[in-house]
Design an enzyme around this catalytic site. Structure first.
Site, PDB file in Angstrom:
ATOM      1  N   GLU A  18      58.873 -52.111  -5.839  1.00  0.00           N
ATOM      2  CA  GLU A  18      58.992 -52.807  -4.472  1.00  0.00           C
ATOM      3  C   GLU A  18      58.872 -51.695  -3.349  1.00  0.00           C
ATOM      4  OE1 GLU A  18      61.815 -56.061  -3.995  1.00  0.00           O
ATOM      5  OE2 GLU A  18      62.493 -54.831  -2.305  1.00  0.00           O
ATOM      6  N   HIS A 152      75.682 -64.701  -4.336  1.00  0.00           N
ATOM      7  CA  HIS A 152      75.345 -64.244  -3.467  1.00  0.00           C
ATOM      8  C   HIS A 152      76.626 -64.561  -2.200  1.00  0.00           C
ATOM      9  CE1 HIS A 152      73.832 -64.582   0.940  1.00  0.00           C
ATOM     10  NE2 HIS A 152      72.741 -64.133   0.368  1.00  0.00           N
ATOM     11  N   ASP A 161      75.655 -70.923  -6.717  1.00  0.00           N
ATOM     12  CA  ASP A 161      74.596 -70.188  -6.645  1.00  0.00           C
ATOM     13  C   ASP A 161      73.612 -70.569  -7.764  1.00  0.00           C
ATOM     14  OD1 ASP A 161      73.569 -68.168  -5.058  1.00  0.00           O
ATOM     15  OD2 ASP A 161      74.266 -66.361  -6.635  1.00  0.00           O
TER      16      ASP A 161
END
Ligand code: FAD
Length: 299
Positions: A18, A152, A161
């Site tokens: 990334e 989260h 979640d």
């Protein structure tokens, strides 16, 4: 006796990297050097993040389009729901499709002003699950979504979640990439809980090699991830020793990957922060070498 370190890796690992879109020419140069260094490792894909509130929209698009144009690597564009209508987001996705980009990392995004509660934009996608459903209607994109082994911060509990993750997969996402974490068990427990909840898509651990320990502590506090006390001790006294710090960071991230590998994990996603060396070294230890091809490419 324990096997020698990394002697057990068997060339069956897939990696992805990334990057974030560069702000300056100098940063652009660093990014391209990194892409050139990492691309011979044959990543399954590389992805480019999207700034809060679409602030990097042009830069994300230009970076992804350039990767698609100039390299053989599959490029994925991150896309968030923040401060945009459905029509605006759909138009961005259409531009990607037209540029040959076939993979979107679909995210809700964070509130534009830190500390505020997230509010859906009027006429916008409500959350990532809603965005996945919208993208599915446009084109047969490959879609990745985010997952949170430590939950989260907006989620009341882990079950809620996981339900949210299941909705994203049920709406058509192909895989989940996790928030970073520092204990292998955190990921392995989450993977097992996801499987027990009926989530059968691949869940790829997001690996964050530590460039700056202070930055990691700050980020972890914002995203609700645990920084174990032993890690603080290992980085103590290295603030002014970048080379030593990098060796320690590579050792720790590689050790985390080795434990995940022992737990059956064969896919890894690296948060490179646009620097290649750490991710390259860790991949090397994991047997990911130039020209060898990833496990899925070989299959
Ligand atoms: P969602 O999955 O939509 O939801 C987040 C949480 O809110 C969920 O846990 C869920 O429980 C809760 N929630 C959602 N909808 C509802 C509902 N209807 N009712 C009740 N609760 C709900 N951010 C960027 O700005 N740009 C990026 O490029 C970027 N890339 C990322 C890549 C990865 C791999 C990861 C892990 C995160 C990334 N982020 C990025 C951060 C991400 O945008 C934030 O974590 C954001 O707060 C949540 O996005 P999401 O897609 O996980 O949201």
């Amino acid at each position: 006796a324990a096997p020698p370190l990394f002697a057990d890796v068997a060339g069956d690992i897939d990696v992805s990297f990334e990057f974030f879109p560069p702000k300056t020419e100098k940063m652009e140069e660093t990014l391209w050097e990194s892409i050139q260094t990492l691309s011979p490792l044959n990543p399954r894909f590389v992805s480019v993040t999207y700034g809060a509130g679409g602030t990097t929209r042009e830069r994300t698009h230009n970076t992804v389009a350039r990767i698609a144009r100039e390299t053989p690597i599959a490029a994925a564009a991150h896309l968030t729901c923040v401060e945009a209508t459905r029509a605006e987001i759909d138009a961005v996705a259409e531009e990607y499709w037209a540029a040959g980009v076939r993979h979107i990392v679909a995210l809700r995004g964070d509130p534009p002003r830190a500390g505020e509660k997230y509010c859906t934009h009027p006429g916008g996608y409500e959350n990532a699950a809603d965005l996945v459903a919208g993208l599915r209607k446009l084109h047969p994109f490959e879609i990745s979504v985010a997952a949170y082994p430590e939950c989260h911060p907006d989620s009341p509990d882990a079950a809620h979640d996981l339900d949210n993750l299941k909705r994203k997969i049920d709406n058509g996402a192909n895989r989940a990439i996790t928030q970073f974490f520092f204990e292998a068990d955190t990921f392995l427990r989450f993977r097992d809980a996801a499987a027990a909840a009926g989530i059968d898509a691949e869940i790829v651990p997001g690996i964050m090699p530590v460039m700056s320990f202070a930055a990691v502590q700050k980020m972890s506090a914002m995203c609700g991830t645990d920084v174990p006390a032993w890690m603080a001790r290992l980085f103590e006294g290295l603030d002014d020793r970048p080379a030593a710090r990098q060796l320690v960071a590579a050792t720790l991230a590689a050790e985390l990957c080795r434990k995940l590998y022992a737990g059956g994990v064969r896919q890894f996603h690296f948060y490179t922060l646009n620097r290649a060396e750490l991710s390259y070294a860790i991949c090397h230890l994991l047997g990911v070498r130039p020209g060898v091809g990833t496990a899925s490419a070989a299959a």
